[in-house]
Design a protein around this motif. Structure first.
Motif, PDB file in Angstrom:
ATOM      1  N   ARG A  26     -10.071  -0.278  -7.055  1.00 55.06           N
ATOM      2  CA  ARG A  26      -9.274  -0.655  -5.878  1.00 55.06           C
ATOM      3  C   ARG A  26      -8.144   0.346  -5.632  1.00 55.06           C
ATOM      4  O   ARG A  26      -7.905   0.766  -4.495  1.00 55.06           O
ATOM      5  CB  ARG A  26      -8.729  -2.071  -6.068  1.00 55.06           C
ATOM      6  CG  ARG A  26      -9.777  -3.159  -5.874  1.00 55.06           C
ATOM      7  CD  ARG A  26      -9.341  -4.483  -6.460  1.00 55.06           C
ATOM      8  NE  ARG A  26      -9.444  -4.495  -7.909  1.00 55.06           N
ATOM      9  CZ  ARG A  26      -8.859  -5.367  -8.710  1.00 55.06           C
ATOM     10  NH1 ARG A  26      -8.092  -6.316  -8.192  1.00 55.06           N
ATOM     11  NH2 ARG A  26      -9.024  -5.325 -10.016  1.00 55.06           N
ATOM     12  N   ILE A  27      -7.440   0.727  -6.711  1.00 52.46           N
ATOM     13  CA  ILE A  27      -6.343   1.701  -6.574  1.00 52.46           C
ATOM     14  C   ILE A  27      -6.875   3.025  -6.040  1.00 52.46           C
ATOM     15  O   ILE A  27      -6.301   3.631  -5.116  1.00 52.46           O
ATOM     16  CB  ILE A  27      -5.650   1.926  -7.935  1.00 52.46           C
ATOM     17  CG1 ILE A  27      -4.809   0.712  -8.319  1.00 52.46           C
ATOM     18  CG2 ILE A  27      -4.794   3.181  -7.912  1.00 52.46           C
ATOM     19  CD1 ILE A  27      -3.519   0.579  -7.555  1.00 52.46           C
ATOM     20  N   THR A  28      -7.968   3.493  -6.623  1.00 48.46           N
ATOM     21  CA  THR A  28      -8.543   4.775  -6.190  1.00 48.46           C
ATOM     22  C   THR A  28      -9.007   4.696  -4.738  1.00 48.46           C
ATOM     23  O   THR A  28      -8.805   5.643  -3.958  1.00 48.46           O
ATOM     24  CB  THR A  28      -9.728   5.162  -7.098  1.00 48.46           C
ATOM     25  OG1 THR A  28      -9.297   5.168  -8.462  1.00 48.46           O
ATOM     26  CG2 THR A  28     -10.269   6.535  -6.737  1.00 48.46           C
ATOM     27  N   SER A  29      -9.621   3.583  -4.368  1.00 47.89           N
ATOM     28  CA  SER A  29     -10.094   3.423  -2.987  1.00 47.89           C
ATOM     29  C   SER A  29      -8.929   3.446  -2.008  1.00 47.89           C
ATOM     30  O   SER A  29      -8.972   4.138  -0.976  1.00 47.89           O
ATOM     31  CB  SER A  29     -10.861   2.104  -2.849  1.00 47.89           C
ATOM     32  OG  SER A  29     -11.992   2.090  -3.686  1.00 47.89           O
ATOM     33  N   ILE A  30      -7.875   2.695  -2.294  1.00 49.80           N
ATOM     34  CA  ILE A  30      -6.710   2.632  -1.396  1.00 49.80           C
ATOM     35  C   ILE A  30      -6.067   3.996  -1.252  1.00 49.80           C
ATOM     36  O   ILE A  30      -5.756   4.446  -0.133  1.00 49.80           O
ATOM     37  CB  ILE A  30      -5.699   1.587  -1.927  1.00 49.80           C
ATOM     38  CG1 ILE A  30      -6.263   0.174  -1.720  1.00 49.80           C
ATOM     39  CG2 ILE A  30      -4.346   1.731  -1.240  1.00 49.80           C
ATOM     40  CD1 ILE A  30      -5.477  -0.908  -2.436  1.00 49.80           C
ATOM     41  N   PHE A  31      -5.881   4.680  -2.390  1.00 48.94           N
ATOM     42  CA  PHE A  31      -5.257   6.002  -2.337  1.00 48.94           C
ATOM     43  C   PHE A  31      -6.144   6.976  -1.557  1.00 48.94           C
ATOM     44  O   PHE A  31      -5.661   7.752  -0.714  1.00 48.94           O
ATOM     45  CB  PHE A  31      -5.005   6.530  -3.746  1.00 48.94           C
ATOM     46  CG  PHE A  31      -4.275   7.843  -3.778  1.00 48.94           C
ATOM     47  CD1 PHE A  31      -2.898   7.888  -3.573  1.00 48.94           C
ATOM     48  CD2 PHE A  31      -4.947   9.032  -4.009  1.00 48.94           C
ATOM     49  CE1 PHE A  31      -2.221   9.097  -3.599  1.00 48.94           C
ATOM     50  CE2 PHE A  31      -4.284  10.248  -4.034  1.00 48.94           C
ATOM     51  CZ  PHE A  31      -2.906  10.271  -3.831  1.00 48.94           C
ATOM     52  N   GLY A  32      -7.440   6.932  -1.823  1.00 50.16           N
ATOM     53  CA  GLY A  32      -8.354   7.859  -1.152  1.00 50.16           C
ATOM     54  C   GLY A  32      -8.435   7.644   0.341  1.00 50.16           C
ATOM     55  O   GLY A  32      -8.585   8.602   1.112  1.00 50.16           O
ATOM     56  N   VAL A  33      -8.327   6.401   0.788  1.00 50.48           N
ATOM     57  CA  VAL A  33      -8.419   6.089   2.215  1.00 50.48           C
ATOM     58  C   VAL A  33      -7.172   6.530   2.969  1.00 50.48           C
ATOM     59  O   VAL A  33      -7.251   7.119   4.055  1.00 50.48           O
ATOM     60  CB  VAL A  33      -8.671   4.586   2.434  1.00 50.48           C
ATOM     61  CG1 VAL A  33      -8.491   4.217   3.918  1.00 50.48           C
ATOM     62  CG2 VAL A  33     -10.082   4.206   1.979  1.00 50.48           C
ATOM     63  N   ILE A  93       0.839  -1.203   0.000  1.00 49.97           N
ATOM     64  CA  ILE A  93       0.000   0.000   0.000  1.00 49.97           C
ATOM     65  C   ILE A  93       0.872   1.250   0.000  1.00 49.97           C
ATOM     66  O   ILE A  93       0.582   2.232  -0.695  1.00 49.97           O
ATOM     67  CB  ILE A  93      -0.965  -0.014   1.204  1.00 49.97           C
ATOM     68  CG1 ILE A  93      -2.031  -1.100   0.992  1.00 49.97           C
ATOM     69  CG2 ILE A  93      -1.624   1.355   1.396  1.00 49.97           C
ATOM     70  CD1 ILE A  93      -3.020  -1.246   2.124  1.00 49.97           C
ATOM     71  N   ARG A  94       1.976   1.238   0.753  1.00 52.51           N
ATOM     72  CA  ARG A  94       2.861   2.410   0.766  1.00 52.51           C
ATOM     73  C   ARG A  94       3.424   2.680  -0.635  1.00 52.51           C
ATOM     74  O   ARG A  94       3.507   3.822  -1.053  1.00 52.51           O
ATOM     75  CB  ARG A  94       3.998   2.221   1.762  1.00 52.51           C
ATOM     76  CG  ARG A  94       4.876   3.470   1.886  1.00 52.51           C
ATOM     77  CD  ARG A  94       5.927   3.329   2.949  1.00 52.51           C
ATOM     78  NE  ARG A  94       5.378   3.232   4.295  1.00 52.51           N
ATOM     79  CZ  ARG A  94       4.932   4.271   4.990  1.00 52.51           C
ATOM     80  NH1 ARG A  94       4.945   5.485   4.473  1.00 52.51           N
ATOM     81  NH2 ARG A  94       4.475   4.093   6.221  1.00 52.51           N
ATOM     82  N   GLU A  95       3.786   1.615  -1.359  1.00 50.27           N
ATOM     83  CA  GLU A  95       4.296   1.797  -2.720  1.00 50.27           C
ATOM     84  C   GLU A  95       3.232   2.385  -3.638  1.00 50.27           C
ATOM     85  O   GLU A  95       3.518   3.246  -4.494  1.00 50.27           O
ATOM     86  CB  GLU A  95       4.804   0.467  -3.266  1.00 50.27           C
ATOM     87  CG  GLU A  95       6.112  -0.001  -2.640  1.00 50.27           C
ATOM     88  CD  GLU A  95       6.491  -1.410  -3.054  1.00 50.27           C
ATOM     89  OE1 GLU A  95       7.704  -1.684  -3.163  1.00 50.27           O
ATOM     90  OE2 GLU A  95       5.583  -2.252  -3.270  1.00 50.27           O
ATOM     91  N   ILE A  96       2.005   1.958  -3.448  1.00 53.23           N
ATOM     92  CA  ILE A  96       0.916   2.529  -4.241  1.00 53.23           C
ATOM     93  C   ILE A  96       0.770   4.021  -3.957  1.00 53.23           C
ATOM     94  O   ILE A  96       0.648   4.845  -4.873  1.00 53.23           O
ATOM     95  CB  ILE A  96      -0.411   1.786  -3.965  1.00 53.23           C
ATOM     96  CG1 ILE A  96      -0.358   0.374  -4.557  1.00 53.23           C
ATOM     97  CG2 ILE A  96      -1.602   2.547  -4.532  1.00 53.23           C
ATOM     98  CD1 ILE A  96      -1.567  -0.480  -4.219  1.00 53.23           C
ATOM     99  N   LEU A  97       0.798   4.379  -2.678  1.00 57.17           N
ATOM    100  CA  LEU A  97       0.660   5.794  -2.305  1.00 57.17           C
ATOM    101  C   LEU A  97       1.788   6.625  -2.897  1.00 57.17           C
ATOM    102  O   LEU A  97       1.557   7.723  -3.427  1.00 57.17           O
ATOM    103  CB  LEU A  97       0.647   5.926  -0.781  1.00 57.17           C
ATOM    104  CG  LEU A  97      -0.510   5.240  -0.031  1.00 57.17           C
ATOM    105  CD1 LEU A  97      -0.346   5.427   1.474  1.00 57.17           C
ATOM    106  CD2 LEU A  97      -1.847   5.787  -0.495  1.00 57.17           C
ATOM    107  N   GLU A  98       3.006   6.127  -2.832  1.00 50.51           N
ATOM    108  CA  GLU A  98       4.159   6.873  -3.338  1.00 50.51           C
ATOM    109  C   GLU A  98       4.099   7.002  -4.858  1.00 50.51           C
ATOM    110  O   GLU A  98       4.353   8.090  -5.406  1.00 50.51           O
ATOM    111  CB  GLU A  98       5.449   6.182  -2.912  1.00 50.51           C
ATOM    112  CG  GLU A  98       5.728   6.268  -1.407  1.00 50.51           C
ATOM    113  CD  GLU A  98       6.920   5.430  -0.984  1.00 50.51           C
ATOM    114  OE1 GLU A  98       7.405   4.627  -1.831  1.00 50.51           O
ATOM    115  OE2 GLU A  98       7.348   5.542   0.182  1.00 50.51           O
TER     116      GLU A  98
END
Length: 562
Positions: free
Chosen positions: A88-95, A6-11
């Motif tokens: 899923r990507i948008t949800s994870i980033f938004g949360v 998840i951290r890699e996705i955020l970055e």
């Protein structure tokens, strides 16, 4: 297969590396579904792999990630476009992201870990809440999990056992690895194939926007051109073509490349489409006109296969204000192909191969070269009309309806022409009738061999006459019909056997007659008008009918309509 934390996705999202291409639909999940995704991650339930396309070719257009505007990617740095997994990507980033201000949107609520939720496999441990519904002693904000300072502040007022429980929850989200499939290619045709296969798996993608984003310039918005075309076709009942972008794109590719494959579609350049778009619009418009006049279809969904429009549009693809015209020989060949393709369900399998074969032969026909259009294996027998049951959305039923429409049907009681335009445009089931009513057949137990709703038991009939006939058997409702029903029989293709009330004999005889009629429609180098028999005048148009030796009749149309 790779993994992303998840951290890699955020970055990666935060620096513009992960992006949403314009051909993807927008973000559609509601906040409750986002909360369920968090629960699935927490409980280590499977929630699907991501699919990215990595390229150095930055698309001209891309979407926001949900409500978030993303920074531009660095030059000469590969970009990962999300082909599958946008929600899923948008949800994870938004949360979890904390860098971009959260939008003031009632449909985009923060997610909380509910400390008092029942810890079961079924119930969700996470909730989406409006600010006024948040209880700080019960609801822990998920947005703090990847910010050390905010996480420390959010846990301050909890006891040690609760903090330990929250820490355990945080560890799950920090350690989770999300499976990733990565396609590294600069070949757009390959991406097109991936794109189509993802689409078949139920992910709704927009090919039109894919092409627009890829190669076509801002001064030529194809969706607007298609919308204008739909407006032009609206008075003729074919406005639905304008929203069937896949069909129109196939027409574009067939006309400009003589190939309807995804690969050919991807090779189309914006300049080529712009310079020749009049050929596309003319091809489609003339094809629609031909379909309406020769096959009596009043809207796209009347066709057994909408794909029939694609090769036909190639025949009529002329430039500018040129008028498309056809010879008698071309019309005969095209009409035979249409009926053969419909009766044989040609486009129900091996669609692309058959479509490209027909496009190629249509080009030959248009250019005056030897053409084998329609010269494919074809067989029809009585079972087509006895085994297939009537259903307005069914391919075989649509073919059957257009066959009967070509006979200019007259209503049984009034003898007046059936309003084909209204019936077909509205797909009105009440304008069709069981020639031997179902109630009578069931009462007399005559459906052992043939279904009461088989095609051979149907004809056009006005709603008013349908009500008058009701459930009466044919020998009874015959008294309600005109004394001379010759024209009615000709227009519905039946004889006096109907009034003997013997269902099996009637169906067998009518199915054989329908087969002969179908073969005449599908046969090359034969026209019904050439049969040397005496004409009967149609009360509908005043044009003569001819009764073929086998009892099948067909109106002799004016020469331009043959």
């Amino acid at each position: 297969m790779e993994d992303l934390s998840i951290r890699e996705i955020l970055e990666q999202v935060g620096r513009g590396q992960i992006r949403i291409p314009a051909f993807q639909r927008g973000f559609v999940w509601d906040s409750d579904r986002v909360a369920y995704l968090m629960d699935s991650i927490y409980k280590k339930y499977p929630f699907g792999a991501l699919l990215f396309w990595r390229t150095k070719n930055v698309l001209k257009y891309d979407r926001k990630l949900g409500p978030f505007v993303l920074p531009d990617p660095k030059e000469d740095y590969p970009v990962d476009y999300v082909l599958d997994g946008q929600q899923r990507i948008t949800s994870i980033f938004g949360v979890f992201q904390t860098e971009i201000e959260r939008p003031d949107d009632p449909n985009w609520l923060p997610i909380f870990y509910d400390l008092e939720a029942e810890q079961t496999v079924q119930d969700s441990q996470f909730v989406a809440l409006k600010p006024e519904a948040v209880d700080p002693a019960r609801h822990f904000p998920m947005s703090t999990l990847f910010s050390t300072a905010e996480y420390r502040a959010a846990t301050t007022n909890f006891d040690d056992s609760t903090i330990e429980r929250i820490d355990q929850m945080q560890a799950i989200f920090k350690e989770v690895k999300i499976p990733l499939q990565l396609s590294r290619t600069e070949d757009k045709a390959t991406v097109a194939i991936i794109f189509e296969r993802v689409n078949r798996q139920g992910v709704e993608l927009d090919t039109l926007q894919l092409l627009s984003a890829w190669t076509w310039s801002e001064d030529f918005q194809l969706n607007e051109e298609f919308s204008d075309l739909a407006d032009e076709l609206q008075p003729f009942g074919f406005q639905e073509i304008g929203v069937d972008t896949n069909l129109l794109l196939r027409c574009c590719s067939a006309i400009l490349k003589h190939d309807a494959s995804p690969q050919a579609l991807m090779e189309l350049k914006g300049a080529t489409v712009r310079e020749n778009f009049d050929q596309v619009t003319n091809g489609v418009k003339y094809a629609v006109d031909y379909i309406r006049r020769h096959f009596h279809a009043e809207k796209l969904s009347n066709l057994p296969f909408s794909t029939l429009l694609v090769p036909l549009s190639v025949l009529f693809a002329v430039s500018g204000n040129k008028e498309a015209s056809t010879t008698d020989e071309q019309r005969e060949r095209v009409n035979s192909w249409f009926w053969r393709a419909s009766l044989s369900r040609r486009y129900s399998s091996a669609v692309l191969r058959n479509l490209n074969t027909d496009i190629s032969e249509m080009v030959n026909l248009r250019d005056g070269k030897p053409s084998k259009l329609g010269d494919f294996s074809f067989h029809i027998d009585a079972e087509f009309f006895t085994r297939n049951t009537f259903g307005m959305a069914n391919v075989n039923t649509k073919t059957f309806i257009l066959m009967l429409a070509g006979l200019k049907p007259l209503s049984f009681i009034s003898g007046s022409p059936v309003d084909l335009a209204k019936t077909l445009k509205e797909s009105n089931r009440t304008e069709f009738h069981h020639m031997m009513p179902r109630a009578y057949l069931r009462e007399s137990s005559q459906t052992q061999k043939y279904d009461d709703s088989c095609l051979a038991n149907f004809c056009f009939l006005s709603r008013t006459d349908n009500r008058k006939i009701g459930g009466d058997k044919p020998s009874v409702y015959r008294s309600k019909m005109p004394t001379d029903i010759t024209a009615i029989q000709t227009s519905a293709m039946f004889d006096d056997l109907l009034f003997k009330d013997d269902y099996e004999k009637f169906i067998a005889a009518r199915a054989d007659a329908l087969v002969d009629y179908a073969m005449k429609l599908a046969c090359i180098n034969k026209t019904v008008a050439a049969v040397p028999v005496a004409p009967v005048v149609s009360p509908d148009t005043g044009n003569p009918f001819v009764a073929a030796p086998d009892g099948i009749s067909q109106e002799i149309l004016p020469k331009d309509d043959i």
